[in-house]
Design a protein around this motif. Structure first.
Motif, PDB file in Angstrom:
ATOM      1  N   GLY A 115      55.626 105.485 -19.869  1.00  0.00           N
ATOM      2  CA  GLY A 115      54.821 106.367 -19.028  1.00  0.00           C
ATOM      3  C   GLY A 115      55.434 107.655 -18.577  1.00  0.00           C
TER       4      GLY A 115
ATOM      5  N   MET B 133      46.006 108.548  -5.752  1.00  0.00           N
ATOM      6  CA  MET B 133      46.799 108.700  -6.971  1.00  0.00           C
ATOM      7  C   MET B 133      48.123 109.379  -6.635  1.00  0.00           C
TER       8      MET B 133
ATOM      9  N   ARG C 120      58.298 111.535  -5.379  1.00  0.00           N
ATOM     10  CA  ARG C 120      58.436 110.473  -6.367  1.00  0.00           C
ATOM     11  C   ARG C 120      59.524 109.518  -5.883  1.00  0.00           C
TER      12      ARG C 120
ATOM     13  N   PRO D 127      54.230 104.239 -11.415  1.00  0.00           N
ATOM     14  CA  PRO D 127      53.465 105.495 -11.403  1.00  0.00           C
ATOM     15  C   PRO D 127      54.192 106.658 -10.725  1.00  0.00           C
ATOM     16  N   TRP D 128      55.147 106.347  -9.849  1.00  0.00           N
ATOM     17  CA  TRP D 128      55.903 107.369  -9.130  1.00  0.00           C
ATOM     18  C   TRP D 128      57.334 107.521  -9.658  1.00  0.00           C
TER      19      TRP D 128
END
Length: 269
Positions: free
Chosen positions: A232, A1, A173, A196-197
């Motif tokens: 997100g 993750m 990130r 997601p990053w």
């Protein structure tokens, strides 16, 4: 993750400016342009406006930015992983400067060659340096964000994902920008893959040969990109490198971006 960020950021997606768009102007003028254009934040560059190691200037720029009702989105350090430390730029200096600026993240470059040229030793050097910088940044309450760019290890979807995956346990990130030579579908695939990053997005409209155009010429593409980027997390869409380095064109591009995003004035956030 991916690493779970604790960045200090407002929500939702908001418009901003990358200061190196106006390398020819003093920091005071960059702040004035951003505020007049109703933007929310500035990514300050380490090459001109906030030089590495000048902590007093970094604090001054931070205060000037805040006084204008703007946030510091990022410190664009121009640190090249696997290279800069050996060339005399210590990561500790970069992190100290970013901290004085009050930046939530530090932009770095994932090396100096494309992923198709990088051998295992080069990958190891970039990953090791990234881990070192990220651990320093994390100890100071910041993250590190890769530039998503050609001639680095984030030049393809697969390579960027590999690099981010190898550093999933540290505060790493990525930023994102479209590759002008790729079509909308390819760029959207790249963006979704790093979502997601994703930290912030660099916004511009260029041709495949890197001719700068008004942002409005790519508005349909950007409507699609911003729709994905707004999903997100709290992020900035940061205008970069306008046509002819023109403040007038910048004002037009900023109006296009603010209108497209339905963004409020910074003072009303």
């Amino acid at each position: 993750m991916p690493y779970a960020s604790t960045d200090r950021q407002p929500a939702p997606l908001q418009p901003g400016l990358v200061s190196v768009t106006f390398r020819q102007l003093p920091a005071e003028s960059v702040v004035e342009l951003a505020a007049r254009a109703q933007l929310a934040a500035i990514e300050w560059g380490g090459d001109i406006h906030v030089p590495h190691g000048d902590l007093d200037l970094a604090r001054h720029v931070a205060a000037m930015t805040a006084d204008a009702g703007l946030d510091v989105a990022c410190y664009g350090s121009y640190y090249r992983l696997g290279h800069s430390s050996a060339e005399g730029l210590a990561p500790e200096t970069v992190v100290e400067t970013a901290a004085a600026l009050g930046a939530p993240t530090i932009r770095v470059w994932a090396g100096r060659i494309g992923s198709d040229e990088a051998d295992p030793a080069y990958w190891d050097a970039v990953v090791t340096d990234a881990r070192r910088v990220a651990e320093l940044a994390g100890a100071a309450g910041m993250t590190v964000s890769f530039e998503y760019h050609r001639n680095t290890l984030t030049d393809t979807r697969e390579s960027a994902r590999r690099l981010l995956g190898e550093l999933a346990d540290v505060p790493i990130r990525t930023l994102w920008q479209p590759a002008p030579e790729r079509d909308r579908a390819e760029n959207l695939g790249d963006l979704r893959d790093v979502l997601p990053w994703l930290h912030h997005v660099h916004v511009f409209t260029w041709t495949a040969t890197r001719e700068r155009l008004p942002l409005a010429d790519g508005l349909e593409d950007w409507a699609a990109y911003l729709d994905v980027a707004s999903d997100g997390g709290a992020r900035y869409a940061l205008l970069e490198f306008v046509a002819d380095d023109s403040p007038v064109q910048f004002a037009d591009d900023a109006a296009t971006l603010v209108t497209a995003m339905g963004a409020p004035r910074p003072g009303n956030r």
